[in-house]
Design a protein around this motif. Structure first.
Motif, PDB file in Angstrom:
ATOM      1  N   ASP A 122       1.928   1.659  -3.479  1.00 23.21           N
ATOM      2  CA  ASP A 122       0.796   2.150  -4.284  1.00 23.21           C
ATOM      3  C   ASP A 122       0.705   3.672  -4.174  1.00 23.21           C
ATOM      4  O   ASP A 122       0.514   4.378  -5.185  1.00 23.21           O
ATOM      5  CB  ASP A 122      -0.517   1.528  -3.799  1.00 23.21           C
ATOM      6  CG  ASP A 122      -0.658   0.055  -4.158  1.00 23.21           C
ATOM      7  OD1 ASP A 122       0.087  -0.421  -5.038  1.00 23.21           O
ATOM      8  OD2 ASP A 122      -1.520  -0.607  -3.552  1.00 23.21           O
ATOM      9  N   HIS A 123       0.815   4.173  -2.960  1.00 27.75           N
ATOM     10  CA  HIS A 123       0.751   5.618  -2.752  1.00 27.75           C
ATOM     11  C   HIS A 123       1.968   6.313  -3.349  1.00 27.75           C
ATOM     12  O   HIS A 123       1.847   7.419  -3.909  1.00 27.75           O
ATOM     13  CB  HIS A 123       0.640   5.923  -1.257  1.00 27.75           C
ATOM     14  CG  HIS A 123      -0.741   5.746  -0.712  1.00 27.75           C
ATOM     15  ND1 HIS A 123      -1.754   6.652  -0.939  1.00 27.75           N
ATOM     16  CD2 HIS A 123      -1.287   4.747   0.050  1.00 27.75           C
ATOM     17  CE1 HIS A 123      -2.857   6.246  -0.334  1.00 27.75           C
ATOM     18  NE2 HIS A 123      -2.603   5.090   0.270  1.00 27.75           N
TER      19      HIS A 123
ATOM     20  N   ASN B 142       1.506   6.775  -6.873  1.00 27.94           N
ATOM     21  CA  ASN B 142       0.426   7.739  -7.121  1.00 27.94           C
ATOM     22  C   ASN B 142       0.946   9.172  -7.214  1.00 27.94           C
ATOM     23  O   ASN B 142       0.329  10.015  -7.853  1.00 27.94           O
ATOM     24  CB  ASN B 142      -0.610   7.639  -5.993  1.00 27.94           C
ATOM     25  CG  ASN B 142      -1.785   8.568  -6.199  1.00 27.94           C
ATOM     26  OD1 ASN B 142      -2.407   8.590  -7.254  1.00 27.94           O
ATOM     27  ND2 ASN B 142      -2.093   9.360  -5.173  1.00 27.94           N
TER      28      ASN B 142
ATOM     29  N   LYS C 232       0.828  -1.204   0.000  1.00 30.00           N
ATOM     30  CA  LYS C 232       0.000   0.000   0.000  1.00 30.00           C
ATOM     31  C   LYS C 232       0.866   1.258   0.000  1.00 30.00           C
ATOM     32  O   LYS C 232       0.536   2.258  -0.660  1.00 30.00           O
ATOM     33  CB  LYS C 232      -0.947  -0.005   1.203  1.00 30.00           C
ATOM     34  CG  LYS C 232      -1.964   1.109   1.199  1.00 30.00           C
ATOM     35  CD  LYS C 232      -2.883   1.040  -0.015  1.00 30.00           C
ATOM     36  CE  LYS C 232      -3.792  -0.170   0.028  1.00 30.00           C
ATOM     37  NZ  LYS C 232      -4.745  -0.196  -1.115  1.00 30.00           N
TER      38      LYS C 232
ATOM     39  N   HIS D  71      -4.626  11.023  -2.461  1.00 31.15           N
ATOM     40  CA  HIS D  71      -4.531   9.761  -1.711  1.00 31.15           C
ATOM     41  C   HIS D  71      -5.888   9.058  -1.656  1.00 31.15           C
ATOM     42  O   HIS D  71      -5.957   7.834  -1.483  1.00 31.15           O
ATOM     43  CB  HIS D  71      -4.017  10.013  -0.287  1.00 31.15           C
ATOM     44  CG  HIS D  71      -4.986  10.718   0.604  1.00 31.15           C
ATOM     45  ND1 HIS D  71      -5.202  12.078   0.550  1.00 31.15           N
ATOM     46  CD2 HIS D  71      -5.812  10.251   1.580  1.00 31.15           C
ATOM     47  CE1 HIS D  71      -6.108  12.411   1.454  1.00 31.15           C
ATOM     48  NE2 HIS D  71      -6.497  11.323   2.085  1.00 31.15           N
ATOM     49  N   LYS D  72      -6.964   9.827  -1.832  1.00 30.40           N
ATOM     50  CA  LYS D  72      -8.299   9.234  -1.800  1.00 30.40           C
ATOM     51  C   LYS D  72      -8.551   8.328  -2.999  1.00 30.40           C
ATOM     52  O   LYS D  72      -9.469   7.495  -2.978  1.00 30.40           O
ATOM     53  CB  LYS D  72      -9.346  10.352  -1.771  1.00 30.40           C
ATOM     54  CG  LYS D  72      -9.233  11.264  -0.551  1.00 30.40           C
ATOM     55  CD  LYS D  72     -10.168  12.459  -0.668  1.00 30.40           C
ATOM     56  CE  LYS D  72     -10.000  13.421   0.494  1.00 30.40           C
ATOM     57  NZ  LYS D  72     -10.850  14.633   0.354  1.00 30.40           N
ATOM     58  N   ASN D  73      -7.737   8.487  -4.048  1.00 30.28           N
ATOM     59  CA  ASN D  73      -7.915   7.675  -5.258  1.00 30.28           C
ATOM     60  C   ASN D  73      -7.218   6.318  -5.170  1.00 30.28           C
ATOM     61  O   ASN D  73      -7.409   5.476  -6.044  1.00 30.28           O
ATOM     62  CB  ASN D  73      -7.355   8.433  -6.478  1.00 30.28           C
ATOM     63  CG  ASN D  73      -8.031   9.766  -6.694  1.00 30.28           C
ATOM     64  OD1 ASN D  73      -9.216   9.912  -6.413  1.00 30.28           O
ATOM     65  ND2 ASN D  73      -7.277  10.742  -7.182  1.00 30.28           N
ATOM     66  N   VAL D  74      -6.405   6.125  -4.130  1.00 32.50           N
ATOM     67  CA  VAL D  74      -5.661   4.867  -3.984  1.00 32.50           C
ATOM     68  C   VAL D  74      -6.506   3.906  -3.167  1.00 32.50           C
ATOM     69  O   VAL D  74      -6.835   4.169  -2.012  1.00 32.50           O
ATOM     70  CB  VAL D  74      -4.300   5.111  -3.300  1.00 32.50           C
ATOM     71  CG1 VAL D  74      -3.559   3.788  -3.109  1.00 32.50           C
ATOM     72  CG2 VAL D  74      -3.469   6.078  -4.120  1.00 32.50           C
ATOM     73  N   LYS D  75      -6.872   2.825  -3.795  1.00 28.50           N
ATOM     74  CA  LYS D  75      -7.763   1.857  -3.132  1.00 28.50           C
ATOM     75  C   LYS D  75      -6.958   0.727  -2.480  1.00 28.50           C
ATOM     76  O   LYS D  75      -5.899   0.379  -2.918  1.00 28.50           O
ATOM     77  CB  LYS D  75      -8.750   1.278  -4.143  1.00 28.50           C
ATOM     78  CG  LYS D  75      -9.576   2.339  -4.855  1.00 28.50           C
ATOM     79  CD  LYS D  75     -10.360   3.205  -3.872  1.00 28.50           C
ATOM     80  CE  LYS D  75     -11.212   4.250  -4.603  1.00 28.50           C
ATOM     81  NZ  LYS D  75     -11.895   5.155  -3.670  1.00 28.50           N
TER      82      LYS D  75
END
Length: 327
Positions: free
Chosen positions: A235-236, A239, A232, A323-327
């Motif tokens: 992932d960020h 991003n 995770k 960061h809200k777009n990273v699931k």
């Protein structure tokens, strides 16, 4: 070799002398061992130490053969000295830099503690200062009592190891460190952040970095892996960066803005490399992220710490809400 305890400021020669010893030991043991690692204070750039190199030779089997080979090559086997899975050797000649050699079992608590302490000292300047000051004080108190010196360090080492067991850490370079820190501070599971400099030559300053010292602007993350995984975090990271860009992120251009993943735990490297390989499929250009561990991290000046928290309208090349777009 003198029995008098000595203290020395950090000497870059220690790294060179370790590599000479490693080359020699590799030539003797290469088919019987897993790795040869520089540990202890002399392995940590910028840290003062007793000028004696500590070496861990990591093995899983063939201990009797290893002992025999070392004994026939001027090493005296001194047994475990009461420490399970760690076998001590004293070098009997003076054609190499003074060193302590330990043949230590893979996965043993003692080896894990050596590696954890080294990594903690590399990442944390406060630990470095505390450890260095303590060693100087112990040596000043008694230059002849090695047992007093060793026992005097136990409490601090135990505390550092306990603190390190509570949180994982990793260092990321993703362009201007103001924005990278502000982004990751928002994430659940990231307990603390610190901006600083890494992967250059020694301690430095913001002015020197901007002038081209070669360091990377980076952010040290301490995180709870029960809450946020290394996947995770990556992932960020992806991003907020262009992983194909060289020495540039957003409007910022310079070697200090190259992207990198630093001071990960060795066992994390296969996952990190595989993650990058999988993400490469999303890009036509090759990914240009550095992956380097075993480096010393130097904290930036106080005015750069939590810069965007102190300066709400400060410059940031990152969309902090993404960061809200990273699931």
């Amino acid at each position: 070799m003198s029995n008098t305890l000595r203290y020395s400021n950090y000497n870059p020669l220690w790294k060179e002398e370790f590599h000479k010893l490693k080359t020699h030991l590799d030539s003797l043991l290469t088919t019987l061992i897993i790795d040869i690692v520089h540990v202890g204070s002399t392995s940590v750039e910028s840290l003062g130490a007793k000028p004696i190199i500590d070496i861990d030779v990591i093995f899983s089997e063939n201990l009797e053969f290893i002992i025999k080979i070392l004994e026939t090559n001027n090493y005296l086997y001194e047994g475990t000295k009461g420490i399970e899975d760690r076998h001590a050797f004293k070098y009997l000649k003076d054609d190499f830099y003074e060193h302590h050699l330990y043949v230590i079992k893979q996965g043993s608590d003692n080896l894990n503690n050596h590696l954890t302490l080294k990594r903690a000292l590399q990442n944390n300047s406060k630990y470095r200062k505390q450890y260095q000051d303590l060693k100087q004080s112990l040596i000043k108190h008694s230059k002849q009592d090695r047992e007093f010196y060793t026992n005097g360090k136990t409490s601090l080492i135990t505390r550092i190891l306990k603190e390190e067991s509570l949180m994982k850490s990793i260092i990321l370079g993703g362009g201007c460190f103001w924005g990278v820190e502000a982004y990751f501070k928002q994430l659940e599971g990231v307990s603390t952040t610190e901006v600083g400099y890494i992967n250059g030559n020694g301690e430095t300053s913001y002015k020197e970095v901007c002038a081209g010292s070669g360091h990377v602007e980076a952010v040290l993350l301490r995180y709870d892996e029960e809450v946020i995984s290394i996947k995770k975090i990556l992932d960020h990271f992806f991003n907020i960066i262009d992983p194909t860009s060289i020495n540039k992120q957003g409007n910022d251009v310079g070697v200090q803005y190259r992207t990198g993943i630093y001071n990960y735990q060795p066992e994390q490297l296969p996952f990190i490399e595989n993650y990058i390989t999988v993400r490469q499929k999303e890009y036509q250009k090759p990914i240009r992220i550095e992956t380097v561990t075993n480096l010393t991290f130097y904290p930036a000046e106080d005015n750069h710490q939590d810069y965007l928290g102190k300066n709400q309208n400060g410059y940031c090349h990152i969309d902090l809400n993404s960061h809200k777009n990273v699931k």
